[in-house]
Design a protein around this motif. Structure first.
Motif, short mmCIF file in Angstrom:
data_model
loop_
_atom_site.label_atom_id
_atom_site.label_comp_id
_atom_site.label_asym_id
_atom_site.label_seq_id
_atom_site.Cartn_x
_atom_site.Cartn_y
_atom_site.Cartn_z
N VAL A 12 0.78 -1.16 0.05
CA VAL A 12 -0.06 0.06 0.01
C VAL A 12 0.90 1.41 0.08
O VAL A 12 2.14 1.41 0.32
CB VAL A 12 -1.16 -0.19 1.32
CG1 VAL A 12 -0.20 0.02 2.47
CG2 VAL A 12 -1.83 1.08 1.37
N GLN A 13 0.34 2.40 -0.44
CA GLN A 13 1.01 3.47 -0.54
C GLN A 13 0.97 4.21 0.66
O GLN A 13 0.03 4.20 1.52
CB GLN A 13 0.80 4.43 -1.80
CG GLN A 13 0.91 3.76 -3.28
CD GLN A 13 0.81 4.96 -4.28
OE1 GLN A 13 -0.28 5.65 -4.15
NE2 GLN A 13 1.42 4.73 -5.41
N SER A 85 -3.85 5.85 7.50
CA SER A 85 -2.75 6.56 7.61
C SER A 85 -1.50 5.95 7.73
O SER A 85 -0.52 6.23 8.70
CB SER A 85 -2.90 7.72 8.67
OG SER A 85 -3.93 8.35 8.63
N LEU A 86 -1.23 5.04 6.92
CA LEU A 86 0.07 4.23 6.96
C LEU A 86 1.09 4.73 6.55
O LEU A 86 1.38 5.69 5.53
CB LEU A 86 -0.10 2.84 6.06
CG LEU A 86 -1.15 1.74 6.75
CD1 LEU A 86 -1.38 0.79 5.67
CD2 LEU A 86 -0.37 1.31 7.89
N LYS A 87 2.38 4.51 7.46
CA LYS A 87 3.54 5.10 7.00
C LYS A 87 4.65 3.96 6.66
O LYS A 87 4.50 2.83 7.03
CB LYS A 87 4.15 5.89 8.26
CG LYS A 87 3.09 6.89 8.95
CD LYS A 87 3.62 7.22 10.51
CE LYS A 87 2.41 8.28 11.01
NZ LYS A 87 3.01 8.79 12.30
N PRO A 88 5.72 4.44 6.11
CA PRO A 88 6.75 3.35 5.68
C PRO A 88 7.36 2.67 6.97
O PRO A 88 7.48 1.49 6.78
CB PRO A 88 8.03 4.31 4.88
CG PRO A 88 7.18 5.67 4.67
CD PRO A 88 6.26 5.91 5.39
N GLU A 89 7.21 3.36 8.02
CA GLU A 89 7.70 2.67 9.13
C GLU A 89 6.81 1.63 9.72
O GLU A 89 6.96 0.90 10.83
CB GLU A 89 8.20 3.76 10.42
CG GLU A 89 7.12 4.55 10.61
CD GLU A 89 7.24 6.00 10.00
OE1 GLU A 89 7.84 5.85 8.65
OE2 GLU A 89 7.04 7.04 10.46
N ASP A 90 5.44 1.52 9.14
CA ASP A 90 4.51 0.54 9.50
C ASP A 90 4.75 -0.82 8.85
O ASP A 90 4.31 -1.83 9.30
CB ASP A 90 3.31 0.99 9.27
CG ASP A 90 2.79 2.21 10.14
OD1 ASP A 90 2.03 3.13 9.59
OD2 ASP A 90 3.21 1.96 11.28
#
Length: 123
Positions: A12-13, A85-90
């Motif tokens: 996911v982006q 609100s996904l982040k790369p660190e997730d």
């Protein structure tokens, strides 16, 4: 023993959402606390969220509060984790766990674990 199977992971982006599911089978699931943990490459597994068997109590890691939502449907023997609100660190493998726990944050208190589902957040 409870058998747990996670699903719903994927690519996911940044800013996107995913809904993870964890289907349980085996002994009575509805009496178990359920937790979600995650493990990123090169890091230790960490607590994400947990829910009591009544679903009246929910717990979140500080960095996930307001972005992730845990829920359960005992009639379907399924627990969910909505990731927003996904982040790369997730980016991590997300695991669900079940057990009769006193400390929801402590992974050693959970008796049964799933195999995990990969979540990758691209920037």
């Amino acid at each position: 023993q409870v058998q747990l199977v996670e699903s719903g992971g994927g690519l996911v982006q940044v800013g996107g959402s995913l809904r993870l599911s964890c289907a349980a089978s085996g002994r009575t699931f509805s009496r178990d606390a359920m937790g979600w943990f995650r493990q990123a490459p090169g890091k230790e597994r960490e607590f994400v969220a947990a829910i009591s068997w009544t679903a009246l109590s929910k717990y979140y890691a500080d960095s996930m509060k307001g972005r992730f939502i845990i829920s359960r449907d005992n009639a379907k023997n399924t627990v969910y984790l909505q990731l927003n609100s996904l982040k790369p660190e997730d980016t991590a493998v997300y695991y669900c766990a079940a057990g009769t726990v006193s400390n929801y944050y402590y992974q050693d208190e959970y008796d049964d674990w799933g195999q995990g589902t990969q979540v990758t957040v691209s920037s």
